[in-house]
Write an enzyme that holds these catalytic residues in place. Structure first.
Site, mmCIF file in Angstrom:
data_model
loop_
_atom_site.group_PDB
_atom_site.id
_atom_site.type_symbol
_atom_site.label_atom_id
_atom_site.label_comp_id
_atom_site.label_asym_id
_atom_site.label_seq_id
_atom_site.Cartn_x
_atom_site.Cartn_y
_atom_site.Cartn_z
ATOM 1 N N HIS A 1 -5.672 -31.396 -53.901
ATOM 2 C CA HIS A 1 -4.980 -31.047 -52.741
ATOM 3 C C HIS A 1 -5.733 -32.038 -51.462
ATOM 4 C CE1 HIS A 1 -3.401 -28.365 -49.568
ATOM 5 N NE2 HIS A 1 -4.705 -28.532 -49.340
ATOM 6 N N HIS B 1 1.611 -32.349 -50.262
ATOM 7 C CA HIS B 1 2.251 -31.488 -51.333
ATOM 8 C C HIS B 1 2.934 -32.206 -51.913
ATOM 9 C CE1 HIS B 1 1.482 -27.380 -48.812
ATOM 10 N NE2 HIS B 1 0.584 -27.785 -49.330
ATOM 11 N N ARG C 1 0.313 -22.796 -34.922
ATOM 12 C CA ARG C 1 -0.645 -22.600 -36.520
ATOM 13 C C ARG C 1 0.031 -23.908 -37.389
ATOM 14 N NH1 ARG C 1 -2.934 -17.666 -39.592
ATOM 15 N NH2 ARG C 1 -3.760 -18.749 -41.396
ATOM 16 N N GLU D 1 -9.897 -31.656 -44.829
ATOM 17 C CA GLU D 1 -9.615 -30.597 -43.941
ATOM 18 C C GLU D 1 -10.430 -30.934 -42.763
ATOM 19 O OE1 GLU D 1 -6.574 -28.816 -44.484
ATOM 20 O OE2 GLU D 1 -6.755 -29.104 -46.673
ATOM 21 N N ASN E 1 -1.009 -27.855 -40.651
ATOM 22 C CA ASN E 1 -0.288 -28.406 -41.819
ATOM 23 C C ASN E 1 -0.288 -29.846 -41.708
ATOM 24 O OD1 ASN E 1 0.166 -25.955 -42.992
ATOM 25 N ND2 ASN E 1 2.149 -25.586 -41.678
ATOM 26 N N LYS F 1 -4.612 -15.969 -44.499
ATOM 27 C CA LYS F 1 -3.361 -16.083 -45.094
ATOM 28 C C LYS F 1 -3.871 -16.089 -46.722
ATOM 29 C CE LYS F 1 -0.477 -19.781 -43.000
ATOM 30 N NZ LYS F 1 -0.029 -21.297 -43.296
ATOM 31 N N LYS G 1 -10.000 -23.315 -35.870
ATOM 32 C CA LYS G 1 -9.160 -22.358 -36.633
ATOM 33 C C LYS G 1 -9.052 -21.192 -35.860
ATOM 34 C CE LYS G 1 -7.087 -21.167 -40.782
ATOM 35 N NZ LYS G 1 -6.912 -21.124 -42.040
ATOM 36 N N HIS H 1 0.050 -32.129 -44.681
ATOM 37 C CA HIS H 1 0.275 -31.440 -45.746
ATOM 38 C C HIS H 1 1.534 -31.681 -46.567
ATOM 39 C CE1 HIS H 1 -3.622 -29.695 -44.759
ATOM 40 N NE2 HIS H 1 -3.375 -28.654 -45.807
ATOM 41 N N GLU I 1 1.997 -17.899 -37.587
ATOM 42 C CA GLU I 1 2.600 -19.037 -37.801
ATOM 43 C C GLU I 1 4.059 -19.241 -37.283
ATOM 44 O OE1 GLU I 1 1.236 -22.167 -41.115
ATOM 45 O OE2 GLU I 1 3.207 -21.455 -41.731
ATOM 46 N N ARG J 1 -1.966 -0.296 -50.731
ATOM 47 C CA ARG J 1 -1.284 -0.656 -49.325
ATOM 48 C C ARG J 1 -2.178 -1.110 -48.302
ATOM 49 N NH1 ARG J 1 1.541 4.302 -50.104
ATOM 50 N NH2 ARG J 1 3.615 3.795 -51.172
HETATM 51 P P1 NAD Z 1 -10.951 -23.688 -55.899
HETATM 52 O O1 NAD Z 1 -11.279 -22.311 -55.384
HETATM 53 O O2 NAD Z 1 -10.105 -23.780 -57.072
HETATM 54 O O3 NAD Z 1 -12.517 -24.366 -56.255
HETATM 55 C C1 NAD Z 1 -12.437 -25.529 -56.729
HETATM 56 C C2 NAD Z 1 -13.454 -25.631 -57.750
HETATM 57 O O4 NAD Z 1 -14.978 -25.714 -57.145
HETATM 58 C C3 NAD Z 1 -13.381 -24.620 -58.901
HETATM 59 O O5 NAD Z 1 -13.286 -25.209 -60.031
HETATM 60 C C4 NAD Z 1 -14.616 -23.640 -58.495
HETATM 61 O O6 NAD Z 1 -15.149 -23.128 -59.824
HETATM 62 C C5 NAD Z 1 -15.439 -24.613 -58.023
HETATM 63 N N1 NAD Z 1 -16.579 -24.433 -57.214
HETATM 64 C C6 NAD Z 1 -16.233 -23.518 -56.018
HETATM 65 N N2 NAD Z 1 -17.444 -23.167 -55.509
HETATM 66 C C7 NAD Z 1 -18.559 -23.945 -55.891
HETATM 67 C C8 NAD Z 1 -19.853 -24.172 -55.778
HETATM 68 N N3 NAD Z 1 -20.534 -23.861 -54.701
HETATM 69 N N4 NAD Z 1 -20.347 -24.867 -56.883
HETATM 70 C C9 NAD Z 1 -19.878 -25.327 -57.928
HETATM 71 N N5 NAD Z 1 -18.551 -25.050 -58.093
HETATM 72 C C10 NAD Z 1 -17.772 -24.553 -57.197
HETATM 73 O O7 NAD Z 1 -10.405 -24.659 -54.799
HETATM 74 P P2 NAD Z 1 -10.605 -24.697 -53.377
HETATM 75 O O8 NAD Z 1 -10.277 -26.161 -53.101
HETATM 76 O O9 NAD Z 1 -11.798 -24.199 -52.701
HETATM 77 O O10 NAD Z 1 -9.308 -24.018 -52.708
HETATM 78 C C11 NAD Z 1 -7.774 -24.463 -52.941
HETATM 79 C C12 NAD Z 1 -7.090 -23.219 -52.821
HETATM 80 O O11 NAD Z 1 -6.941 -22.895 -51.523
HETATM 81 C C13 NAD Z 1 -5.498 -23.784 -53.143
HETATM 82 O O12 NAD Z 1 -5.203 -22.767 -53.987
HETATM 83 C C14 NAD Z 1 -4.740 -23.700 -51.888
HETATM 84 O O13 NAD Z 1 -3.840 -23.308 -52.069
HETATM 85 C C15 NAD Z 1 -5.694 -22.657 -51.028
HETATM 86 N N6 NAD Z 1 -5.639 -22.563 -49.565
HETATM 87 C C16 NAD Z 1 -5.463 -21.485 -49.017
HETATM 88 C C17 NAD Z 1 -5.485 -21.932 -47.521
HETATM 89 C C18 NAD Z 1 -5.320 -20.558 -46.731
HETATM 90 O O14 NAD Z 1 -5.172 -20.471 -45.280
HETATM 91 N N7 NAD Z 1 -5.449 -19.365 -47.391
HETATM 92 C C19 NAD Z 1 -5.822 -22.793 -46.924
HETATM 93 C C20 NAD Z 1 -5.962 -24.171 -47.585
HETATM 94 C C21 NAD Z 1 -5.981 -24.044 -49.093
HETATM 95 N N1 GLY Z 2 -4.240 -23.331 -44.030
HETATM 96 C C1 GLY Z 2 -3.464 -23.405 -42.852
HETATM 97 C C2 GLY Z 2 -3.323 -22.004 -42.297
HETATM 98 O O1 GLY Z 2 -4.143 -21.288 -42.367
HETATM 99 O O2 GLY Z 2 -2.545 -21.814 -41.547
#
Ligand code: NAD
Ligand code: GLY
Length: 371
Positions: free
Chosen positions: A277, A265, A254, A204, A258, A162, A240, A261, A250, A140
């Protein structure tokens, strides 16, 4: 107070501690510090010691990131007295799955992780979202720390709480709002990022300028993000932070985050995720900006501002799908209600607004945005 006015105040909370670290305090349902600097990963154990009593740590990372930085982080944690249990999974979006989530829960239980222990997410948004969701639900709720290693995760996913995993029916359909106890963004790690992944995160960053900060937008039009990455990360985190403090769950503002997005998407889905993305968001921002102007939601065509910044950061601005294809896929978006779709569109230079577009007007909006 509206966010645009509050943005004038946020510099006050920024302070420099030591020679390399900038800090941004986030006061949401949990209060925590986002630490931004370059080259501090080998002393991460000392820094975590300052905020968390010695405990067991589940260090979660993907195979790529762990092979680059895992041992450094593990050594620093163990040298400072933490017991580390590493969980390493294959890199990629597919790992943000219910199967992997379950495996980490079982791994934690098998290693007798308790509620006073700690999860550490070392990696990009996939690692952060997955680990955060585990931390939110295991026993939890257990503390977790984010160590983002991509541009996207530094400026967006590691801040704001998130967390999520994907279901077969779609991305991020199962998750929780759950804030970390600290974020450590070491920009040194970005040096090993593939160019394409670095650039995606820039989409972003540009988004923040478009939605809430005209000064930052001007800065981006004159300066390279890559050459000023630490400043850009800090500025985005500040923005942010301000949004999240105002609307953590949100309910309203917030949603500005998006921008680009909804159509982004749709582009990702139409491409079967072959368009990343960040690239999809870049194109989505262009379509939303042009569409809004063409149908009279914006007084000016701010794509004149947006396009050169995207191009300067090697981001795409068009795609090959038809407006009809994007429209059909957009209809399944989470931001849709029965009759309307919430869209984010420019209102002024460096300021966006949330509008509700009748679903029957969406096709026209996308068509105009693509011309
Ligand atoms: P990711 O975590 O898959 O990283 C992208 C690639 O880069 C991976 O293959 C990873 O192994 C590699 N990598 C990471 N750091 C590295 C480094 N320093 N050197 C070399 N390689 C490295 O993807 P991302 O683009 O970081 O994030 C995308 C994800 O984030 C999606 O799932 C999306 O839904 C999520 N997201 C969440 C939020 C939120 O608010 N929680 C906001 C935006 C996106
Ligand atoms: N990435 C969108 C949010 O954090 O609300």
């Amino acid at each position: 107070m509206p966010i645009s006015s509050r943005l004038n105040l946020i510099q006050k909370d920024i302070k420099t501690s030591g020679d390399i670290m900038e800090t941004v305090k986030v006061s949401a349902s949990k209060e925590y510090i986002v630490n931004i600097g370059t080259g501090f990963l080998s002393s991460i154990g000392e820094k975590i010691c300052e905020i968390k009593p010695l405990c067991r740590v589940v260090l979660v990372s993907d195979d790529t990131v762990f092979s680059l930085y895992g041992e450094k982080v593990k050594k620093s944690l163990t040298d400072n007295g933490f017991s580390v249990y590493e969980y390493v999974f294959p890199h990629g979006e597919e790992s943000k799955s219910i199967e992997n989530y379950e495996k980490i829960l079982n791994f934690s239980a098998e290693n007798s992780i308790t509620r006073t222990d700690l999860f550490v997410a070392l990696g990009g948004g996939v690692t952060g979202d997955l680990t955060g969701f585990v931390a939110s639900s295991y026993l939890r709720g257990v503390d977790f720390v984010q160590i983002p290693t991509t541009v996207l995760s530094m400026v967006d996913s590691s801040v704001g709480g998130k967390t999520a995993i994907n279901l077969n029916a779609g991305k991020n359909l199962c998750g929780a709002f759950y804030q970390p106890i600290a974020v450590y963004a070491d920009c040194e790690t970005l040096k090993t990022l593939p160019d394409e992944t670095f650039n995606e995160g820039c989409a972003e960053i540009i988004k923040y300028g478009m939605i809430l900060d005209s000064e930052f937008l001007t800065y981006l039009s004159k300066n390279s993000i890559r050459d000023n990455i630490e400043y850009a990360v800090k500025r985005c985190v500040e923005i942010k932070r301000d949004v999240v403090e105002h609307d953590e769950f949100e309910k309203g503002e917030r949603k500005l985050l998006n921008f680009g997005h909804t159509i982004g998407h749709a582009i990702e889905k139409c491409s079967n995720l072959t368009i990343s993305h960040g690239n999809a968001v870049a194109i989505g921002m262009v379509i939303a900006t042009k569409g809004a102007y063409e149908i009279g939601m914006s007084d000016e065509d701010y794509s004149d501002v947006l396009l050169p910044i995207l191009k300067a950061n090697n981001l795409p601005t068009t795609c090959e799908f038809s407006a009809e294809d994007l429209y059909k896929v957009s209809l399944s978006d989470k931001k849709r209600s029965l009759d309307t779709m919430a869209l984010i569109v420019p209102e002024e230079y460096g300021l966006c607004k949330i509008v509700k577009l009748p679903v029957e007007d969406l096709l026209n909006f996308i068509e105009k945005g693509m011309n």
